[in-house]
Design an enzyme around this catalytic site. Structure first.
Site, PDB file in Angstrom:
ATOM      1  N   ARG A 126      -8.976  -0.925   7.834  1.00 23.22           N
ATOM      2  CA  ARG A 126     -10.013  -0.133   6.988  1.00 23.22           C
ATOM      3  C   ARG A 126     -10.523   1.178   8.181  1.00 23.22           C
ATOM      4  O   ARG A 126     -11.749   1.594   8.264  1.00 23.22           O
ATOM      5  CB  ARG A 126     -11.408  -0.687   6.605  1.00 23.22           C
ATOM      6  CG  ARG A 126     -12.061   0.123   5.650  1.00 23.22           C
ATOM      7  CD  ARG A 126     -12.985  -0.919   4.704  1.00 23.22           C
ATOM      8  NE  ARG A 126     -13.634   0.219   3.669  1.00 23.22           N
ATOM      9  CZ  ARG A 126     -13.847  -0.358   2.540  1.00 23.22           C
ATOM     10  NH1 ARG A 126     -14.282  -1.717   2.504  1.00 23.22           N
ATOM     11  NH2 ARG A 126     -14.686   0.648   1.646  1.00 23.22           N
ATOM     12  N   CYS A 127      -9.545   1.643   8.871  1.00 24.58           N
ATOM     13  CA  CYS A 127      -9.906   2.958   9.500  1.00 24.58           C
ATOM     14  C   CYS A 127      -8.595   3.857   9.627  1.00 24.58           C
ATOM     15  O   CYS A 127      -7.478   3.311   9.450  1.00 24.58           O
ATOM     16  CB  CYS A 127     -10.581   2.832  10.817  1.00 24.58           C
ATOM     17  SG  CYS A 127      -9.447   2.060  12.066  1.00 24.58           S
TER      18      CYS A 127
ATOM     19  N   GLU B 178     -13.413   4.905   4.613  1.00 21.73           N
ATOM     20  CA  GLU B 178     -13.422   4.230   5.928  1.00 21.73           C
ATOM     21  C   GLU B 178     -14.528   4.573   6.849  1.00 21.73           C
ATOM     22  O   GLU B 178     -14.660   4.020   8.091  1.00 21.73           O
ATOM     23  CB  GLU B 178     -11.799   4.374   6.658  1.00 21.73           C
ATOM     24  CG  GLU B 178     -10.988   3.929   5.787  1.00 21.73           C
ATOM     25  CD  GLU B 178      -9.321   4.263   6.358  1.00 21.73           C
ATOM     26  OE1 GLU B 178      -8.592   3.641   5.872  1.00 21.73           O
ATOM     27  OE2 GLU B 178      -9.206   5.348   6.801  1.00 21.73           O
TER      28      GLU B 178
ATOM     29  N   GLN C 220       0.771  -1.161   0.121  1.00 17.27           N
ATOM     30  CA  GLN C 220      -0.073   0.127  -0.087  1.00 17.27           C
ATOM     31  C   GLN C 220       0.848   1.370  -0.142  1.00 17.27           C
ATOM     32  O   GLN C 220       0.192   2.433  -0.252  1.00 17.27           O
ATOM     33  CB  GLN C 220      -0.912   0.155   1.272  1.00 17.27           C
ATOM     34  CG  GLN C 220      -1.920  -1.163   1.296  1.00 17.27           C
ATOM     35  CD  GLN C 220      -2.898  -1.141   2.364  1.00 17.27           C
ATOM     36  OE1 GLN C 220      -3.097  -2.028   3.031  1.00 17.27           O
ATOM     37  NE2 GLN C 220      -3.708   0.082   2.694  1.00 17.27           N
TER      38      GLN C 220
END
Lengths: 785, 291, 155
Positions: free
Chosen positions: A373-374, A743, A223
């Protein structure tokens, strides 16, 4: 709503442009790491520890090496020769690549087998003989902090206990006083369990070293390819790897969600293996190692308290947290605060005082503390505050919506400085909740619930009015090993008016090839179909810190707008030259400069681009290109209000989400179709840990499960048909007023679901339930067990 | 996740298959749908030296009624059971069961024979076959023999099937008029093994009295569990709410669950009680001509 | 251990070879044939990313040995396009934004193809049940359901 400034053909902001990445994906023509094949490539498989804590007495590779196809077995001793057996984590802690003397968690890497095929490598793993002597295991983070607990990190000089850090924020004295003076105080222990992002593509690498050129090429599920390249150069500089000769290609990525930000030992072993063997090496995790050894999310044990007046005015907040980080602090949060952005815990409410403290703890579990996912620790903080608000409402006998409405930070108070030190950019919290209540028919639902309750049926309504904080981040507060958290875009307009955009962030499904083109289309009026967006190749893309924490749009999106504006500035000069007027006489509309009051006297951006290479003013450099490195002045603060309706089977405790209305506000929207898709996915990844997902361990540190049999990811059957709506409160400091959205839903959904379930059972005296809300937990609550 | 090596055999007749099994001994496994065996091999929990693939055997794939029995060939796929009009209309309990096994792709390959022969008490058909009073036909070196379902399951992953035998057919007595059955499974998510599941069959007489009952429980014991006391409590009595409630309680008592990630022993017993009642109500409704 | 001769028609083309009996069909498709549109996501028959059509039926190719497919026909995502023309399901996934990272997409398209072959007009519930052996982490399934509905309307 986002104002449309371009036609559908141009496809600037606000248009639901179909995705440019889709044609290859729907034909099976994506190019993921496991699709990469290099001549002479060998395969790597990893031997992993069955123990959570053990001395390694011996590793015997003889039988493995004798197996047909096995080329090499790499152990910690092999790496030690190059001083590569340890590596730094992104949190400046240290992590074993391969162990020399002991293992610290079950499934830790112990050795790697290199072979001519996947099959031979797997056979080799079975044949490596490792002798262990089990050591005392520390699994419970509270016990880890007790005096006399075995100190796990004996490798760290001066480490006398299992504490990693202590962090606090806010004013303790003022908070304590507010609690003392308050009419009402509530407190609740809340545990947010360990979970795993479990992207459908696992992690992997193809590493290829050219010993003649000294060139290392890595196709990697990353990523953050640029940051990873720099880390590799810093860690392996002493063995001759030099940053200009390291090229990381992050091809199509099959989902990231935070799990592809860390540098896993497997990557480093594969790099060592290509250097040692001279052959390209492929390593792709199988799902068991992905679930058992890769970085986890969450694992926060919180004690949360709230003080309020009798009338429901919230006054003060206090949260004490024990954070289980596993055996090393390998979190991937780049803020200067060890608990990341936990300071968002005051949520959507104007507290007078607040105090938060977090202690990070070592245990015999895999390292991590990545975001699932945050943004960093935002989900934990939001869960705490949104649960507390509901508990307060219950204690005061107030409607939870009314209590929220009474307390929200009002729109006119923005920018709003919270008592925990964050400056919220913009918001209209009451507007979002009001819309959610209208859309779902809140009053009717209350009536229905009353009737059902009289009939003995269990139905609940839950609200969550969350505030997110994303877009890491301003250089004063954010870095990874010193690298500031700017991001970048490079734009080249070709002579024919077509565009190449390269960005420093890396899509894992977000659709950057489409949305970043739309930003350029918006700014320059060039059709999005004429714009090609590239990312993920460190040899060609400008330096950036990668995609996670919803930072692509807030940071690289801003860079893209700024680079476009630099181009527009130059284009204006060229237009003035071509039209033989002064720059001041020109006006812009998307796609052309024209002489004020004489719209026919115009030069299109395409004509200007051609002139930039063929007929530019004397003294001006040729070409039409720009680069921007954007250091955001602040974070962005997306928000929303969610309302969830559940029905519960009183016989089994099974929770069914009947309806879920998500109102999100992420400022200006680039592509409504993509935003809605992200919200659907985020909601599903919010529901998953609320109802199903959890990684747990027994007392010996054995992980329960290592497949999707045990790790319960929702299918289409468990997932409701999400309903969405939006309000639009642009970010005042962002060049295009956007905030990031990937998110929000994962952060906001869990407390809405828990609040709904608790609401369904509140008349039975239930005040709180821990996630995941398994049928048994709910059944026990119903039966008072 | 790579399986170990093995020799692959694909006999074309039953005799050949059985002869292979006899000659290969304990090192051989029968490959039917493969949907349980292959994952176990990939985890290397099973490492057979030989696989005998029986998918080439002719005539083991059928669903038909004859001589007072519904007979199902062992190689009948779950998807075929799920689709079969005969099963849907006359044996909805088997449709209930096949419909909730794993997922569509797995059901396309998984066979009813494999589901039973695997001997996993978490599998779904075993309890249903207990409730239906089925028999299984197995073929070995000495020809066929029939085993009553209550004698078939011996323990976790252990059945009365010998290493040199192949399960070939399932035989279910055609139920008399006014019979009904239902299988209700409670799972953590779709396609998972059951937290618990209950198969119930009832036959009513003209007055609505229950003259025959079968109750089988999934994943709450070392084998599928027959809730005998619950069955006996129903027989001779009308299926009133009270009587069904009593049967639910007795079934719960008969279950032998072990606490695990799917739930505690206490919880599973409670689930068995609830599901037994629901399955009996549904079976009763079907016996009375409902859906 | 010996190898076994196999002959499998993949996307209409006869493929022959000598394979180890333990070679999983998904590896044969991806590595021997280079058809990398079929993905591996879980190894344990749960995620469905490896779904292909075997003699007309959707199966998870990570749980089938290549030797078992010998003499049969396999259809993969690469075979869904005819003469450059997208299958309505492929078009549907694009039109309805039924994909994000794209990793589960080929499996989703293949299982939906099998579903529509059997039931050309499925309800939402039937679609959800039909794709319940496939996991998607990005989309929340809402738009995948719409994509299948889009295709059902076109077929």
């Amino acid at each position: 709503m986002t104002e449309l400034k371009t036609s559908a053909e141009i496809g600037g902001m606000g248009h639901s442009v179909k995705r440019k990445e889709d044609p290859r994906f729907i034909r099976g023509r994506g190019n993921y790491v496991d699709d990469v094949v290099r001549p002479g490539m060998l395969y790597m498989a990893i031997v992993r520890s069955p123990y959570a804590h053990a001395k390694i007495l011996s590793i015997n590779s003889e039988k493995a090496l004798a197996h047909p196809g096995v080329a090499a077995v790499i152990t910690g001793e092999t790496l030690k020769e190059y001083n590569l057996h340890w590596m730094p984590t992104l949190m400046s802690d240290t992590q074993m690549v391969l162990p020399i003397d002991k293992v610290m968690y079950q499934a830790q890497e112990v050795a790697a087998v290199i072979a001519t095929s996947r099959y031979a490598a797997a056979d080799g793993v079975e044949l490596v003989e490792v002798e262990y002597e089990p050591l005392e295991v520390v699994i419970d983070p509270f016990k880890a902090l007790e005096p006399g607990a075995p100190v796990l990190r004996t490798d760290k000089e001066g480490q006398k206990d299992n504490r990693i850090f202590h962090w606090e924020a806010g004013d303790k004295a003022a908070t304590d006083k507010a609690f003392k003076d308050a009419d009402v105080t509530i407190s609740q222990d809340i545990y947010i369990p360990r979970i795993h992002v479990a992207s459908i593509e696992t992690c992997g690498i193809v590493a290829e070293f050219d010993s003649v050129e000294g060139q290392l090429t890595l196709w990697m599920t990353s990523q953050a390819p640029h940051a990873h390249r720099t880390v590799f150069a810093m860690v392996a500089g002493h063995v001759g790897l030099s940053e200009e000769k390291i090229r990381i290609i992050s091809p199509d990525i099959g989902g990231g969600f935070g799990g592809k930000v860390p540098i896993y030992p497997g990557y480093v072993i594969a790099i060592a293996a290509t250097v040692v063997t001279g052959s390209p090496i492929k390593w792709v995790e199988h799902r068991r190692e992905n679930l058992q050894a890769d970085s986890f999310g969450r694992d926060y044990h919180m004690h949360a308290e709230l003080a309020a007046d009798k009338d429901g005015t919230m006054k003060a907040l206090r949260i004490k947290t024990i954070a289980d980080h596993g055996y090393t602090d390998a979190a991937t949060q780049p803020s200067k605060w060890p608990a990341g952005l936990f300071a968002i815990a005051t949520g959507s409410y104007p507290f007078e005082a607040a105090f938060c403290e977090v202690d990070g703890v070592y245990t015999n579990k895999p390292p991590g503390g990545i975001a699932y996912r945050c943004s960093f620790r935002v989900t934990e903080a939001v869960h705490a505050i949104e649960r507390l608000v509901d508990i307060l409402a219950d204690d005061l006998g107030m409607d939870p919506a009314e209590l929220r409405m009474k307390n929200f930070i009002p729109p006119e108070a923005f920018p709003y400085k919270s008592v925990l030190g964050l400056e919220y950019d913009s918001g209209n919290y009451a507007g979002a909740l009001k819309l959610a209540m209208e859309k779902i028919g809140y009053q009717d639902l209350l009536k229905e619930q009353k009737e059902k309750r009289e009939r003995g049926e269990l139905m609940g309504i839950g609200i969550s009015s969350f505030t997110e904080v994303v877009g890491a981040g301003p250089s004063k507060d954010f870095d990874i090993l010193g690298l500031k958290m700017f991001d970048s875009a490079e734009i080249r307009i070709h002579p024919t008016g077509k565009v190449l955009v390269r960005i420093g962030v890396q899509s894992q499904g977000q659709g950057h090839e489409t949305t970043f083109g739309q930003i350029v289309a918006e700014e320059l009026g060039i059709p999005v179909s004429d714009i090609k967006v590239e990312h993920g190749d460190t040899d060609t893309a400008p330096y950036g810190l990668g995609t996670y924490a919803s930072r692509s749009t807030p940071v690289a999106g801003a860079a893209t707008a700024m680079a476009s504006r630099k181009i527009r500035d130059k284009a204006k000069k060229i237009a003035a030259y071509l039209l033989e007027v002064s720059e001041d006489d020109l006006d812009w509309e998307p796609g052309k400069f024209f002489v004020k009051g004489v719209p026919d006297k115009a030069k299109t951006i395409q004509e200007i681009a051609f002139a930039a290479y063929t007929n530019h003013p004397q003294g001006m450099e040729a070409g039409l290109e720009a680069v921007s490195y954007y250091d955001p002045p602040n974070m962005t603060f997306p928000f929303g209000s969610y309302i969830c309706v559940v029905d519960i089977d009183s016989g089994t405790g099974q929770v069914k989400i009947r309806r879920f209305m998500a109102v999100d506000d992420c400022g200006n929207i680039i592509n409504p179709m993509i935003v809605e898709g992200q919200i659907h996915g985020g909601l599903t990844m919010g529901m998953a840990p609320a109802l199903m997902e959890e990684i747990s361990y027994d007392e010996e540190g054995n992980i329960y499960g290592g497949s999707f049999m045990e790790y319960l990811m929702p299918t289409a059957m468990e997932t409701p048909n999400w309903e969405t709506a939006k309000t639009c409160t642009p970010s005042p400091h962002h060049p295009i007023g956007a905030k990031g959205v990937g998110e929000s839903a994962t952060v906001g959904a869990p407390p809405a679901i828990v609040n709904a379930v608790v609401d369904a059972l509140s008349h039975l005296g239930v005040r709180h339930l821990e996630i995941p809300l398994t049928p048994e937990k709910v059944w026990r609550a119903i039966n008072g067990l | 996740m790579i399986p170990g090596t093995f020799e692959y055999h694909k006999p074309s007749t039953l005799d050949e298959a059985v002869a292979l099994l006899a000659s290969l001994g304990d090192d051989a496994k029968v490959l039917s749908g493969g949907q349980s065996l292959i994952p176990m091999m990939k985890f290397r929990l099973a490492e057979p030296a030989n696989l005998v693939d029986i998918n080439g055997l002719e005539g083991l794939d059928y669903i038909r009624e004859a001589d007072g029995y519904l007979t199902i060939g062992a190689l009948t796929r779950e998807a075929e059971l799920d689709r079969s009009d005969l099963i849907k209309s006359k044996y909805p309990i088997i449709h209930d069961t096949a419909h909730v096994i794993a997922d569509p792709q797995v059901r396309n390959l998984a066979t009813i024979g494999g589901n039973l022969a695997h001997g996993d008490p978490a599998n779904d058909h075993p309890a249903t076959m207990v409730a239906l009073g089925a028999e299984v036909v197995v073929f070995g070196p000495n020809g066929s023999r029939t085993i009553g379902i209550d004698d078939f399951f011996l323990g976790p992953l252990a059945t009365a099937l010998k290493a040199n035998e192949i399960l070939t057919e399932i035989r279910i007595p055609v139920p008399p008029a006014n019979s009904g059955g239902a299988y209700i499974k409670f799972e953590r998510k779709v396609g998972d093994f059951a937290i618990a599941a209950v198969a119930a069959t009832v036959t009513l007489d003209g007055s609505g009295k229950c003259v025959k009952a079968g109750i089988g429980l999934t994943n709450v014991g070392p084998t599928p569990v027959r809730a005998k006391a619950a069955e006996e409590a129903l027989i001779g009595n009308p299926l009133t709410d009270d009587n069904i409630a009593t049967a639910g309680r007795l079934a719960s008592e008969a279950s032998q669950p072990v606490g695990d990630q799917r739930g505690s022993e206490e919880y599973k017993r409670a689930v068995v009680e609830v599901l037994t009642k629901r399955a009996l109500h549904k079976a009763k409704a079907r016996a009375e001509g409902g859906k | 251990m010996g190898t076994q001769s196999i002959s499998i028609k993949v996307n209409g083309v006869e493929q022959t070879g000598e394979v180890e009996p333990r070679l999983l069909l998904v590896h044969f498709i991806r590595e021997d044939l280079g058809l990398t549109g079929t993905h591996i996501g879980c190894d344990t028959t749960h995620c469905g990313a490896c779904t292909v059509i075997l003699d007309g039926q959707a199966v998870k190719s990570c749980t089938v040995f290549t030797v078992q497919a010998s003499g049969k026909e396999v259809l993969t995502i690469e075979g869904m396009t005819t003469n450059g023309e997208l299958h309505p399901l492929q078009a549907g996934f694009m039109e309805e934004h039924g994909l994000q990272c794209g990793f589960c997409t080929p499996g989703m398209i293949m299982v939906s193809h099998a579903l529509l072959q059997e039931n050309s007009n499925p309800t939402e519930e039937e679609i959800r049940f039909g794709i319940s052996g496939n996991l998607c982490r990005c989309t929340g399934y809402v738009n995948i359901v719409k994509a299948v509905q889009y295709a059902a309307n076109k077929i």
